[in-house]
Design a protein around this motif. Structure first.
Motif, mmCIF file in Angstrom:
data_model
loop_
_atom_site.group_PDB
_atom_site.id
_atom_site.type_symbol
_atom_site.label_atom_id
_atom_site.label_comp_id
_atom_site.label_asym_id
_atom_site.label_seq_id
_atom_site.Cartn_x
_atom_site.Cartn_y
_atom_site.Cartn_z
ATOM 1 N N PHE A 269 94.699 39.453 -0.252
ATOM 2 C CA PHE A 269 95.563 38.289 -0.434
ATOM 3 C C PHE A 269 97.003 38.727 -0.605
ATOM 4 N N SER A 270 97.897 38.084 0.118
ATOM 5 C CA SER A 270 99.318 38.348 -0.020
ATOM 6 C C SER A 270 99.805 37.698 -1.312
ATOM 7 N N LEU A 271 100.446 38.478 -2.160
ATOM 8 C CA LEU A 271 100.990 37.951 -3.415
ATOM 9 C C LEU A 271 102.403 37.417 -3.239
ATOM 10 N N LYS A 272 103.158 38.057 -2.331
ATOM 11 C CA LYS A 272 104.551 37.664 -2.114
ATOM 12 C C LYS A 272 104.974 38.157 -0.742
ATOM 13 N N CYS A 273 105.631 37.303 0.000
ATOM 14 C CA CYS A 273 106.184 37.705 1.300
ATOM 15 C C CYS A 273 107.605 38.224 1.078
ATOM 16 N N VAL A 274 107.795 39.481 1.325
ATOM 17 C CA VAL A 274 109.111 40.102 1.139
ATOM 18 C C VAL A 274 109.958 39.947 2.402
ATOM 19 N N GLN A 275 109.339 40.049 3.567
ATOM 20 C CA GLN A 275 110.048 39.952 4.835
ATOM 21 C C GLN A 275 109.150 39.240 5.834
ATOM 22 N N SER A 276 109.680 38.266 6.526
ATOM 23 C CA SER A 276 108.944 37.581 7.577
ATOM 24 C C SER A 276 109.948 37.154 8.631
ATOM 25 N N THR A 277 109.764 37.639 9.835
ATOM 26 C CA THR A 277 110.665 37.273 10.910
ATOM 27 C C THR A 277 109.899 37.283 12.220
ATOM 28 N N THR A 278 110.370 36.540 13.163
ATOM 29 C CA THR A 278 109.839 36.603 14.518
ATOM 30 C C THR A 278 110.842 37.322 15.427
ATOM 31 N N ALA A 279 112.009 37.675 14.891
ATOM 32 C CA ALA A 279 113.066 38.285 15.685
ATOM 33 C C ALA A 279 112.791 39.761 15.921
ATOM 34 N N LEU A 280 112.739 40.138 17.191
ATOM 35 C CA LEU A 280 112.550 41.535 17.570
ATOM 36 C C LEU A 280 113.897 42.238 17.670
ATOM 37 N N PRO A 281 113.960 43.534 17.390
ATOM 38 C CA PRO A 281 115.212 44.245 17.606
ATOM 39 C C PRO A 281 115.471 44.376 19.104
ATOM 40 N N VAL A 282 116.673 44.036 19.540
ATOM 41 C CA VAL A 282 116.994 44.121 20.975
ATOM 42 C C VAL A 282 118.203 45.003 21.223
#
Length: 154
Positions: free
Chosen positions: A141-154
């Motif tokens: 179980f995830s307790l906390k989301c520290v980083q969430s993105t859909t952006a890829l490095p380009v």
């Protein structure tokens, strides 16, 4: 990195990843191109598959999906028909946001959303445990989301 992308293409992709609803006029200003040249580049990036799709990212909390669970699944067999059956069935479980075939201890890693731990227990019993070929399930179980993105490095 794909060498067919120049710096302007990369700027376009960076902006669109974060602001998919930006107008062509505003995008062209941000990347320092004329609107027509910008539009042509975006069309080319779409046609060449650099831009896969445009979507609305929903707020899981607002939709009552406050629990994120990462589920490791080991299958009873590695036979192609078992893998195919599992993959076909897991695609029909809407709570599974991602499913990855893995190298390592687990055969698959799933990212699952649920309302709470009780909802996940129901989902585990009714759907996940009944997927074809499942021999073992381990859930974290995830307790906390520290980083969430859909952006890829380009």
């Amino acid at each position: 990195m794909d060498h067919n992308l120049d710096a302007t293409d990369r700027r376009i992709l960076m902006v669109l990843q974060r602001q998919g609803r930006i107008s062509n006029a505003e995008l062209s200003e941000r990347v320092n191109l004329s609107p027509s040249a910008c539009h042509r580049r975006v069309q080319r990036l779409e046609e060449e598959g650099f831009i896969a799709d445009y979507v609305a990212l929903l707020n899981a909390r607002k939709l009552g999906r406050t629990t994120t669970v990462y589920v490791e699944i080991k299958l009873a067999s590695q036979a192609d028909e078992v893998l195919d059956a599992f993959e076909g069935a897991v695609l029909k479980v809407p709570e599974v946001l991602e499913c990855h075939l893995m190298a390592g201890a687990a055969d698959y890693l799933l990212k699952v959303v649920a309302e709470d731990t009780e909802d996940f227990a129901r989902l585990h019993r009714a759907k996940l445990a009944n997927l074809p070929g499942v021999a073992q399930i381990q859930s974290s179980f995830s307790l906390k989301c520290v980083q969430s993105t859909t952006a890829l490095p380009v």
